[in-house]
Motif scaffolding. Sequence first.
Motif, short mmCIF file in Angstrom:
data_model
loop_
_atom_site.label_atom_id
_atom_site.label_comp_id
_atom_site.label_asym_id
_atom_site.label_seq_id
_atom_site.Cartn_x
_atom_site.Cartn_y
_atom_site.Cartn_z
N ILE A 188 -4.97 -3.34 -1.30
CA ILE A 188 -4.87 -2.22 -2.10
C ILE A 188 -3.48 -1.74 -1.86
O ILE A 188 -2.89 -1.87 -0.57
N GLY A 189 -2.64 -1.37 -2.89
CA GLY A 189 -1.30 -0.58 -2.58
C GLY A 189 -1.28 0.64 -3.09
O GLY A 189 -1.86 1.31 -4.10
N ILE A 190 -0.35 1.44 -2.48
CA ILE A 190 -0.13 2.75 -2.66
C ILE A 190 1.24 3.06 -2.59
O ILE A 190 1.93 2.81 -1.54
N VAL A 191 1.78 3.59 -3.72
CA VAL A 191 3.26 4.03 -4.07
C VAL A 191 3.00 5.64 -3.41
O VAL A 191 2.57 6.57 -3.74
N LEU A 192 3.95 6.00 -2.53
CA LEU A 192 3.95 7.36 -1.87
C LEU A 192 5.32 7.87 -2.30
O LEU A 192 6.22 7.47 -1.61
N CYS A 193 5.40 8.82 -3.32
CA CYS A 193 6.74 9.26 -3.76
C CYS A 193 6.84 10.74 -3.85
O CYS A 193 5.82 11.41 -3.60
N LYS A 194 7.82 11.22 -4.06
CA LYS A 194 7.97 12.73 -3.87
C LYS A 194 7.34 13.31 -5.03
O LYS A 194 6.54 14.49 -5.04
N THR A 195 7.68 12.87 -6.43
CA THR A 195 7.07 13.61 -7.59
C THR A 195 6.66 12.44 -8.60
O THR A 195 7.11 11.43 -8.35
N ALA A 196 5.43 12.73 -9.09
CA ALA A 196 4.94 11.95 -9.88
C ALA A 196 4.24 12.25 -11.31
O ALA A 196 3.66 13.51 -11.00
N GLY A 200 -2.37 2.67 -6.57
CA GLY A 200 -2.50 3.93 -7.00
C GLY A 200 -1.21 4.76 -6.60
O GLY A 200 -0.37 4.06 -5.73
N VAL A 201 -0.73 5.86 -7.08
CA VAL A 201 0.52 6.71 -6.73
C VAL A 201 0.28 7.79 -6.39
O VAL A 201 -0.70 8.69 -7.18
N ALA A 202 0.45 8.24 -5.22
CA ALA A 202 0.43 9.75 -4.60
C ALA A 202 1.69 10.34 -4.32
O ALA A 202 2.86 9.59 -4.14
N THR A 203 1.58 11.47 -4.15
CA THR A 203 2.91 12.17 -3.81
C THR A 203 2.73 12.83 -2.43
O THR A 203 1.59 12.91 -1.96
N TYR A 204 4.03 13.36 -1.73
CA TYR A 204 4.04 13.95 -0.62
C TYR A 204 4.77 15.03 -0.43
O TYR A 204 6.00 15.10 -1.12
N ARG A 205 4.61 15.91 0.34
CA ARG A 205 5.57 17.09 0.79
C ARG A 205 5.87 16.93 2.46
O ARG A 205 5.01 16.47 3.17
N ILE A 206 7.03 17.65 2.63
CA ILE A 206 7.15 17.67 4.11
C ILE A 206 7.29 18.93 4.57
O ILE A 206 7.12 19.84 3.69
#
Length: 376
Positions: A323-331, A348-354
Amino acid sequence: MTINKYPVNKENNYRVAVSIIKEAILRSQYQAAKLVNREMLSLYYGIGRYISANSRDGFWKTGAIKAISERLCKELPGLRGFSETNLKYMRIFYEEWSPVIENKDLRLPKLTDEIDTSLLLTVKSSAKADDLEIFMDLSFSHHIVILTGEKDLAKRWKYIKLAITHKWNKRFLQEQIKSNSADKYGALPSNFISTIHNSENAFKALNMFKDSYLLNFINTEEIGIRDIEDIDERVVEKEIVHNIKKFIMTFGQDFAFIGNQYHLEAFSHDFFPDLLFFNRELNCLVVVELKTGSFKPGYLAQLMTYLRILDDKVKKPHENPSIGIVLCKTANKDFVEYVIQDYTKPMGVATYRINSEMPERLREALPDVEELKKLL
């Protein structure tokens, strides 16, 4: 000269014939089972309506339903499914769905009235026709699992559709309700449902990953970066690896870290996915590709390459596809859903915040992690 247009091989002919006949039998059995299920649901709805009218507002006293169940079993030996508990479930089935399904002007049955066992099949519902069709295809025992486990009407409809579409058994349906899958389903934009062929594994994957992560262990001030825009993928990756335990606790359960910049090679081309994990629950490799900007369709093509090589050269025979996940700032979730469906590997595509992106007042209001540890 006549040319035989059919294969000469008799065994092959028999195999084709058996396959076609078997398919017709199974299709007919399935349609018959659907019709039987609809008749039974309508019967249970009618009985539940009758019991509700006479036990809630009528003159039946405590113990009436139990007494009726016992007499039924005596007068119809071998009768199953009409215990006291099931009769009460029929009442619940009617009372919970009648406000949605029935017209308000329908007269409730009296004690001496005949039970209408076709009401559910003929009633003009306020629900959508397609929804009612799906409703009638779900077994009574599945309906009871939903009615007793979930109170929200919108979520009930969602569980009915999911249970029918993905052929969930009662045990798995109960697990999904307990884990509140109705809220989680569709939160992470992905193609898991279409690419993970085992529906239970597909929903495990949907429940495993969030649509957004707070990487609060990454503090730009501590690593000497003043402008958040200056942070790049390598910085995020370095901080994740440095705080791998915290990242796994944020990411989910049963993850084991395999490595970062994991070397993959195919046809003399070298590739280095950012983060590689193994998940015990999903029994598969999980590759995470980090991006500090907004989502771009090209990220999925890159991830697709990684997944193909992992499945061909790294995955063990007993493991499920990676399984692959793209972890980006915005989507943009709708855009991701639009472009991801053409890919054949689960992604899947998820976003993250720091931490530095949280409003200052909110950061000040949150307790310090070390202070929390001392309190605990």
